[in-house]
Write an enzyme that holds these catalytic residues in place. Structure first.
Site, PDB file in Angstrom:
ATOM      1  N   ASN A   9       2.920  30.049  14.934  1.00 44.37           N
ATOM      2  CA  ASN A   9       3.287  28.703  14.489  1.00 44.37           C
ATOM      3  C   ASN A   9       3.104  28.679  12.975  1.00 44.37           C
ATOM      4  O   ASN A   9       1.980  28.621  12.491  1.00 44.37           O
ATOM      5  CB  ASN A   9       2.377  27.681  15.171  1.00 44.37           C
ATOM      6  CG  ASN A   9       2.525  26.294  14.582  1.00 44.37           C
ATOM      7  OD1 ASN A   9       3.482  26.005  13.875  1.00 44.37           O
ATOM      8  ND2 ASN A   9       1.558  25.427  14.863  1.00 44.37           N
ATOM      9  N   TRP A  10       4.232  28.729  12.270  1.00 43.55           N
ATOM     10  CA  TRP A  10       4.136  28.813  10.808  1.00 43.55           C
ATOM     11  C   TRP A  10       3.794  27.483  10.167  1.00 43.55           C
ATOM     12  O   TRP A  10       3.527  27.429   8.967  1.00 43.55           O
ATOM     13  CB  TRP A  10       5.457  29.307  10.228  1.00 43.55           C
ATOM     14  CG  TRP A  10       5.697  30.764  10.412  1.00 43.55           C
ATOM     15  CD1 TRP A  10       4.873  31.679  11.008  1.00 43.55           C
ATOM     16  CD2 TRP A  10       6.852  31.494   9.971  1.00 43.55           C
ATOM     17  NE1 TRP A  10       5.436  32.924  10.967  1.00 43.55           N
ATOM     18  CE2 TRP A  10       6.655  32.842  10.345  1.00 43.55           C
ATOM     19  CE3 TRP A  10       8.024  31.142   9.317  1.00 43.55           C
ATOM     20  CZ2 TRP A  10       7.598  33.831  10.068  1.00 43.55           C
ATOM     21  CZ3 TRP A  10       8.959  32.116   9.041  1.00 43.55           C
ATOM     22  CH2 TRP A  10       8.749  33.458   9.407  1.00 43.55           C
ATOM     23  N   LYS A  11       3.878  26.390  10.922  1.00 40.07           N
ATOM     24  CA  LYS A  11       3.666  25.058  10.328  1.00 40.07           C
ATOM     25  C   LYS A  11       4.625  24.894   9.139  1.00 40.07           C
ATOM     26  O   LYS A  11       5.749  25.375   9.210  1.00 40.07           O
ATOM     27  CB  LYS A  11       2.189  24.883   9.948  1.00 40.07           C
ATOM     28  CG  LYS A  11       1.286  25.311  11.109  1.00 40.07           C
ATOM     29  CD  LYS A  11      -0.116  24.892  10.983  1.00 40.07           C
ATOM     30  CE  LYS A  11      -0.884  25.373  12.221  1.00 40.07           C
ATOM     31  NZ  LYS A  11      -2.240  24.880  12.272  1.00 40.07           N
ATOM     32  N   HIS A  95       1.764  19.495  19.455  1.00 38.86           N
ATOM     33  CA  HIS A  95       0.710  20.133  18.659  1.00 38.86           C
ATOM     34  C   HIS A  95      -0.242  19.058  18.124  1.00 38.86           C
ATOM     35  O   HIS A  95       0.185  17.944  17.821  1.00 38.86           O
ATOM     36  CB  HIS A  95       1.341  20.918  17.501  1.00 38.86           C
ATOM     37  CG  HIS A  95       0.348  21.764  16.770  1.00 38.86           C
ATOM     38  ND1 HIS A  95      -0.475  21.244  15.800  1.00 38.86           N
ATOM     39  CD2 HIS A  95       0.024  23.066  16.911  1.00 38.86           C
ATOM     40  CE1 HIS A  95      -1.265  22.219  15.364  1.00 38.86           C
ATOM     41  NE2 HIS A  95      -0.988  23.330  16.012  1.00 38.86           N
ATOM     42  N   GLU A  97      -1.488  18.552  15.334  1.00 32.89           N
ATOM     43  CA  GLU A  97      -1.088  17.969  14.042  1.00 32.89           C
ATOM     44  C   GLU A  97       0.008  16.921  14.239  1.00 32.89           C
ATOM     45  O   GLU A  97       0.059  15.920  13.524  1.00 32.89           O
ATOM     46  CB  GLU A  97      -0.651  19.082  13.075  1.00 32.89           C
ATOM     47  CG  GLU A  97      -1.868  19.864  12.582  1.00 32.89           C
ATOM     48  CD  GLU A  97      -1.614  21.323  12.264  1.00 32.89           C
ATOM     49  OE1 GLU A  97      -0.447  21.736  12.094  1.00 32.89           O
ATOM     50  OE2 GLU A  97      -2.612  22.078  12.198  1.00 32.89           O
ATOM     51  N   GLU A 167      -5.666  24.284  22.614  1.00 35.59           N
ATOM     52  CA  GLU A 167      -6.049  24.410  21.205  1.00 35.59           C
ATOM     53  C   GLU A 167      -7.130  23.382  20.882  1.00 35.59           C
ATOM     54  O   GLU A 167      -6.816  22.219  20.582  1.00 35.59           O
ATOM     55  CB  GLU A 167      -4.844  24.176  20.296  1.00 35.59           C
ATOM     56  CG  GLU A 167      -3.721  25.169  20.496  1.00 35.59           C
ATOM     57  CD  GLU A 167      -2.888  25.322  19.227  1.00 35.59           C
ATOM     58  OE1 GLU A 167      -2.750  26.460  18.770  1.00 35.59           O
ATOM     59  OE2 GLU A 167      -2.406  24.309  18.699  1.00 35.59           O
ATOM     60  N   GLY A 173      -7.341  26.125  12.125  1.00 38.28           N
ATOM     61  CA  GLY A 173      -7.346  26.268  10.670  1.00 38.28           C
ATOM     62  C   GLY A 173      -8.731  26.217  10.051  1.00 38.28           C
ATOM     63  O   GLY A 173      -8.870  26.127   8.837  1.00 38.28           O
ATOM     64  N   SER A 213      -7.670  29.492  15.164  1.00 32.68           N
ATOM     65  CA  SER A 213      -8.283  30.584  14.392  1.00 32.68           C
ATOM     66  C   SER A 213      -8.258  31.926  15.114  1.00 32.68           C
ATOM     67  O   SER A 213      -9.216  32.696  15.028  1.00 32.68           O
ATOM     68  CB  SER A 213      -9.713  30.207  13.964  1.00 32.68           C
ATOM     69  OG  SER A 213      -9.689  29.059  13.128  1.00 32.68           O
ATOM     70  N   GLY A 234      -1.692  30.293  14.148  1.00 32.44           N
ATOM     71  CA  GLY A 234      -1.235  29.613  12.946  1.00 32.44           C
ATOM     72  C   GLY A 234      -1.368  30.517  11.734  1.00 32.44           C
ATOM     73  O   GLY A 234      -0.517  31.369  11.470  1.00 32.44           O
ATOM     74  N   GLY A 235      -2.455  30.359  10.996  1.00 28.09           N
ATOM     75  CA  GLY A 235      -2.643  31.063   9.721  1.00 28.09           C
ATOM     76  C   GLY A 235      -2.370  32.561   9.790  1.00 28.09           C
ATOM     77  O   GLY A 235      -1.689  33.121   8.915  1.00 28.09           O
TER      78      GLY A 235
END
Ligand code: PGA
Length: 249
Positions: A9-11, A95, A97, A167, A173, A213, A234-235
């Site tokens: 998930n590149w956001k 998600h 966010e 999640e 993150g 993470s 993600g990251g």
């Protein structure tokens, strides 16, 4: 046997040129990786470039969100049939966010999941508790409520194509991963929720991913949990080498 899914998930990172470069690099690192389904979810604007760059590879492209109607006067929104026409096979739904910054509810999650399924996309439906909810001992209540509102209204036929992502919000993150045991407990609880609504066959077949993470150095211990069937990253999905290392856990 549940085939693992490793999804990135590149956001809101990378432009179309960067997406194409990433996918060319990633494709060379995962050519032999047939043990898992590999999914990359870039921003909407990158989808055509990403689909093009991933064309002859074993990487599939997903979106990070969608709107539940097919078309209409909804400025800024993108529909499931549009994503399919652009070459997406997957879409992340609900998600944390989206829930926290953009007001998504279990009801909108349900409508989006149903719209994705109707168009032939595989929705990755996200659930998870916030830190204050975990500390108050409410994790299972939160997960049960999110399942009931976001997933349980689907028919068994629809549900058969859903992937769930657990999640914990406090692990996203933050560098603070749930321990494998904490993740394993939550995944087990989610699978039992599915069992009571959809029955044994669906519960045993459903892929439940962990997100929060996930890194190359912790993915293996997470994946060792029996109810954990992949990762939503993600990251660590922004760099081809680190994402490939997670794919090849
Ligand atoms: P993270 O994000 O891996 O950067 O914690 C996970 C996610 O939000 O899906």
């Amino acid at each position: 046997m549940r085939r693992p899914v490793i999804a990135g998930n590149w956001k809101m990172y990378k432009n179309p040129g960067e997406a194409a470069g990433f996918l060319h690099d990633l494709a060379t690192l995962v050519t032999e990786s047939t043990h898992a389904e590999i999914v990359v979810c870039p921003p909407f604007i990158d989808v055509p470039a990403a689909v093009d760059a991933a064309r002859d590879s074993n990487i599939e492209i997903g979106a990070q969100d969608l709107f539940w109607l097919k078309e209409g006067a909804y400025t800024g929104e993108v529909s499931a049939p549009m994503l399919v026409a652009a070459g997406c096979r997957w879409v992340i739904v609900g998600h944390s966010e989206r829930r926290h910054y953009f007001g998504e509810t279990d009801e909108s999650v349900f409508k989006k999941a149903a719209a994705a399924l109707e168009a032939g996309l595989t929705p990755i439906v996200c659930v998870g508790e916030r830190l204050e909810e975990r500390e108050a001992g409410l994790t299972e209540n939160v997960l049960a409520t999110q399942c009931a509102g976001g997933i349980c209204g689907l028919t068994p036929e629809q549900f058969a194509r859903v992937v769930i992502a657990y999640e914990p919000v406090w692990a996203i993150g933050t560098g603070r991963t749930a321990t494998p045991e904490m993740a394993g407990q939550a995944h087990h609880f989610l699978r039992e929720q599915i069992r009571s609504r959809f029955g044994n066959e669906h519960a045993d077949a459903c892929r439940i991913l962990y997100g929060g993470s996930v890194k190359p150095d912790n993915v293996k211990s997470l994946m060792a949990q029996p109810d954990l069937d992949g990762a939503l990253v993600g990251g660590a999905s922004l760099d081809p080498a680190s994402f490939a290392a997670i794919v090849n856990f």
